[in-house]
Write an enzyme that holds these catalytic residues in place. Structure first.
Site, PDB file in Angstrom:
ATOM      1  N   LYS A 232       0.839  -1.217   0.000  1.00  0.00           N
ATOM      2  CA  LYS A 232       0.000   0.000   0.000  1.00  0.00           C
ATOM      3  C   LYS A 232       0.868   1.260   0.000  1.00  0.00           C
ATOM      4  CE  LYS A 232      -1.835   1.814   3.913  1.00  0.00           C
ATOM      5  NZ  LYS A 232      -1.660   3.275   3.954  1.00  0.00           N
ATOM      6  N   ASN A 233       1.873   1.275   0.864  1.00  0.00           N
ATOM      7  CA  ASN A 233       2.648   2.507   1.007  1.00  0.00           C
ATOM      8  C   ASN A 233       3.615   2.744  -0.146  1.00  0.00           C
ATOM      9  OD1 ASN A 233       1.231   2.957   3.295  1.00  0.00           O
ATOM     10  ND2 ASN A 233       2.927   2.655   4.733  1.00  0.00           N
TER      11      ASN A 233
ATOM     12  N   ARG B 133      -5.815  10.756   3.632  1.00  0.00           N
ATOM     13  CA  ARG B 133      -4.901  11.776   4.125  1.00  0.00           C
ATOM     14  C   ARG B 133      -3.563  11.748   3.363  1.00  0.00           C
ATOM     15  NH1 ARG B 133       0.212  12.573   6.029  1.00  0.00           N
ATOM     16  NH2 ARG B 133       0.246  14.410   7.342  1.00  0.00           N
TER      17      ARG B 133
ATOM     18  N   CYS C 238      -6.320  12.934  11.786  1.00  0.00           N
ATOM     19  CA  CYS C 238      -6.807  11.685  11.244  1.00  0.00           C
ATOM     20  C   CYS C 238      -6.955  10.714  12.382  1.00  0.00           C
ATOM     21  CB  CYS C 238      -5.870  11.138  10.181  1.00  0.00           C
ATOM     22  SG  CYS C 238      -4.509  10.241  10.843  1.00  0.00           S
TER      23      CYS C 238
ATOM     24  N   ARG D 285      -1.693  14.862  12.051  1.00  0.00           N
ATOM     25  CA  ARG D 285      -0.555  14.558  11.181  1.00  0.00           C
ATOM     26  C   ARG D 285      -0.194  15.816  10.402  1.00  0.00           C
ATOM     27  NH1 ARG D 285      -1.919   8.564   8.879  1.00  0.00           N
ATOM     28  NH2 ARG D 285       0.244   8.523   8.227  1.00  0.00           N
ATOM     29  N   PRO D 286       0.668  16.658  10.974  1.00  0.00           N
ATOM     30  CA  PRO D 286       1.015  17.916  10.316  1.00  0.00           C
ATOM     31  C   PRO D 286       1.800  17.680   9.026  1.00  0.00           C
ATOM     32  CG  PRO D 286       2.373  17.585  12.268  1.00  0.00           C
ATOM     33  CD  PRO D 286       1.404  16.448  12.219  1.00  0.00           C
ATOM     34  N   ILE D 287       1.823  18.712   8.156  1.00  0.00           N
ATOM     35  CA  ILE D 287       2.598  18.594   6.916  1.00  0.00           C
ATOM     36  C   ILE D 287       3.634  19.708   6.811  1.00  0.00           C
ATOM     37  CG2 ILE D 287       0.872  17.285   5.590  1.00  0.00           C
ATOM     38  CD1 ILE D 287       0.158  20.023   4.223  1.00  0.00           C
ATOM     39  N   ASP D 288       4.040  20.240   7.990  1.00  0.00           N
ATOM     40  CA  ASP D 288       4.997  21.356   7.979  1.00  0.00           C
ATOM     41  C   ASP D 288       6.299  20.997   7.247  1.00  0.00           C
ATOM     42  OD1 ASP D 288       5.090  19.581  10.232  1.00  0.00           O
ATOM     43  OD2 ASP D 288       6.672  20.832  11.090  1.00  0.00           O
ATOM     44  N   LEU D 289       6.775  19.765   7.402  1.00  0.00           N
ATOM     45  CA  LEU D 289       8.038  19.386   6.757  1.00  0.00           C
ATOM     46  C   LEU D 289       7.883  19.385   5.231  1.00  0.00           C
ATOM     47  CD1 LEU D 289       9.075  16.444   9.137  1.00  0.00           C
ATOM     48  CD2 LEU D 289       9.979  18.771   9.123  1.00  0.00           C
TER      49      LEU D 289
ATOM     50  N   ASP E  73       3.595   0.861  12.005  1.00  0.00           N
ATOM     51  CA  ASP E  73       2.443   0.210  11.368  1.00  0.00           C
ATOM     52  C   ASP E  73       2.245  -1.236  11.835  1.00  0.00           C
ATOM     53  OD1 ASP E  73       1.913   2.522  10.032  1.00  0.00           O
ATOM     54  OD2 ASP E  73       2.545   1.825   8.055  1.00  0.00           O
TER      55      ASP E  73
ATOM     56  N   ILE F  23       6.478   7.242  17.147  1.00  0.00           N
ATOM     57  CA  ILE F  23       6.267   7.946  15.871  1.00  0.00           C
ATOM     58  C   ILE F  23       4.993   8.799  15.888  1.00  0.00           C
ATOM     59  CG2 ILE F  23       6.085   7.700  13.355  1.00  0.00           C
ATOM     60  CD1 ILE F  23       8.744   6.682  14.380  1.00  0.00           C
TER      61      ILE F  23
ATOM     62  N   ARG G  25      -8.923  -0.407   3.616  1.00  0.00           N
ATOM     63  CA  ARG G  25      -8.027   0.578   2.996  1.00  0.00           C
ATOM     64  C   ARG G  25      -6.658  -0.016   2.720  1.00  0.00           C
ATOM     65  NH1 ARG G  25      -8.548   6.428   5.688  1.00  0.00           N
ATOM     66  NH2 ARG G  25      -6.830   6.677   4.245  1.00  0.00           N
TER      67      ARG G  25
END
Ligand code: UD1
Length: 424
Positions: A22-23, A92, A116, A121-125, A306, A328, A398
């Site tokens: 999936k990933n 997401r 989520c 789950r920030p996306i600053d990076l 995971d 994490i 999913r």
């Protein structure tokens, strides 16, 4: 809302082929946006996250066809550069389209992915990195607009944390940027290497994946290819845990043993025997599982977050006390309260959970509230005495292809019950 009905206590015995990752498949399908022409991606699992990814590709203007595990993407024409809010909410990780859309069109627009099911789950990076390529970012309410003011140029980026998604977005943005990009403290997950292998087969020049520093030399264009996605190491390890908990024996074909090596010591510590041959990877469980001292989730090659929930489910039936530390994600213990319903003994405080093994679990009625947590409830149900109902399995669908079919073929008693929402 569908649910699994499980009659537990059946020993897992047999062999299964592991689905595509999936990933890996999500960023690789996103990467087809950078390629002008028709890409053929094979070993794509039949999971709802792939359905959501295909919806985004079609929205952008790609012509997509799917034949079982093969997805064919014709991205000769890209008409749009936005991801609508409903598609962003559906998945997401659709933020991984960002680098590919900017790389292809020089602009992008998306809504903020927000929180989520496993915490904020920030996306600053991602944003910091994209900005460094010379992209203007304008944030208003829940919408973010990106626009490259000049042709993208390679940069040096040191990540403060080896984020998987940010590393993927940087690679995608840098592929066709002018000059060289260097990512230090990059994520080392096998799925990053798979993305780079795919892009390199299309003509990209990416090196260093699997190590901390990735170098991307920009090329002017990418050409379409046929590419096979790697097997899913998390799905493989989930079925290993199922075999361990039911004192069974499982052979997994199509796995890459090196990708599973971060979880192997935990199974071995619990007393399982793992052997690898040309036939695949075989796990043989002992009659009694031993506790594992401490499991600490870490970026690859550490123990994967995971697999945290599934391994916790396993430790509930290990003899002795095990400790799990989630480093994490801040809120990834939603499965704990549900595991308690099986009679498990777990005390969770902050990022640490202490699990005291019990002799047996008892079937329960539970709700899956995230993908891997949901899988952990299925595992508990397989090992428990009596009947378990895992409600609202949409999160599990999913990421796991035909989980009930796979487990039934291995000797488990599990069926899906489809219910109308009116059924309550
Ligand atoms: C990916 C995987 C997910 C896995 C995770 C960690 C996909 C589709 N998903 O998610 O299954 O659990 O890696 O192995 O591949 N963070 C920030 N700012 C950012 C980005 C991340 O603070 O801009 C934090 C996150 O909140 C989290 C940690 O970094 O606490 C790890 O996130 P990241 O590695 O980015 O995970 P994802 O790419 O979201």
């Amino acid at each position: 809302m569908s649910r699994y009905i499980i009659n537990g206590g059946h020993r897992i015995y047999g062999r299964t082929k592991i689905q595509g990752s999936k990933n890996s498949v999500l960023p690789i399908l996103a990467a087809t946006v950078l390629v002008r022409g028709t890409s053929v991606i094979t070993n794509c699992p039949e999971i709802t996250d792939v359905d959501a990814t295909i919806k985004i590709l079609r929205h952008l203007g790609c012509r997509v066809t799917r034949e079982k595990n093969t997805v064919i993407v014709d991205s000769s024409v890209i008409e749009k550069s936005d991801i609508p809010d409903d598609l962003m909410r559906e998945m997401r990780s659709s933020v991984v389209f960002l680098g590919a859309i900017i790389g292809r069109t020089g602009k992008a627009s998306l809504s903020t992915p927000g929180g989520c099911e496993i915490g904020l789950r920030p996306i600053d990076l991602h944003l910091d990195a994209i900005q460094r390529f010379g992209v203007n970012i304008h944030e208003e309410y829940a919408k973010i607009e990106f626009e490259a003011v000049k042709p993208l140029e390679g940069v040096n980026i040191a990540l403060s944390f080896p984020s998987v998604g940010a590393t993927e977005n940087i690679i995608l943005t840098a592929c066709t940027a002018k000059g060289t990009t260097v990512i230090t403290n990059a994520a080392r997950e096998p799925e990053i290497s798979d993305l780079a292998d795919y892009l390199n087969s299309c003509g990209a020049r990416i090196s260093g994946t699997g190590e901390g520093t990735i170098i991307i030399e920009g090329v002017s264009e990418l050409h379409p290819v046929q590419y096979k996605v790697i097997p899913d190491r998390i799905v493989a390890a989930t079925y290993m845990a199922a075999a361990a908990m039911t004192h069974g024996k499982i052979t997994l074909s199509g796995v890459v043993p090196a990708h599973i090596s971060p979880v192997m010591p935990v199974f071995e510590e619990a007393g399982c025997d793992i052997s690898i041959s040309s036939d695949g990877l075989t796990l043989t469980a002992p009659p009694y599982l031993r506790s594992v001292k401490t499991i600490r989730t870490m970026p690859y090659p550490g123990f994967p977050t995971d697999m945290q929930a599934q391994i916790m489910a396993m430790t509930t039936v290990c003899h002795g006390t095990s400790v799990v530390i989630e480093t994490i994600f801040e809120s990834r213990y939603k499965h704990v309260s549900e595991l308690l319903r099986f009679g498990a003994k777990i005390r969770a405080d902050g990022r640490m959970a202490v699990v005291e093994g019990v002799n047996s679990l008892t079937g329960a009625s539970v709700i899956a509230s995230d993908l891997r947590g949901g899988a952990s409830l299925v595992l508990a149900g397989l090992a428990a005495q009596g009947t378990t109902v895992v409600d609202d399995i949409r999160y599990i669908l999913r990421g796991y292809e035909n989980m009930s079919g796979v487990l039934s073929s291995l000797g488990c008693d599990i069926v899906i019950e489809e219910r109308n929402s009116a059924d309550g």
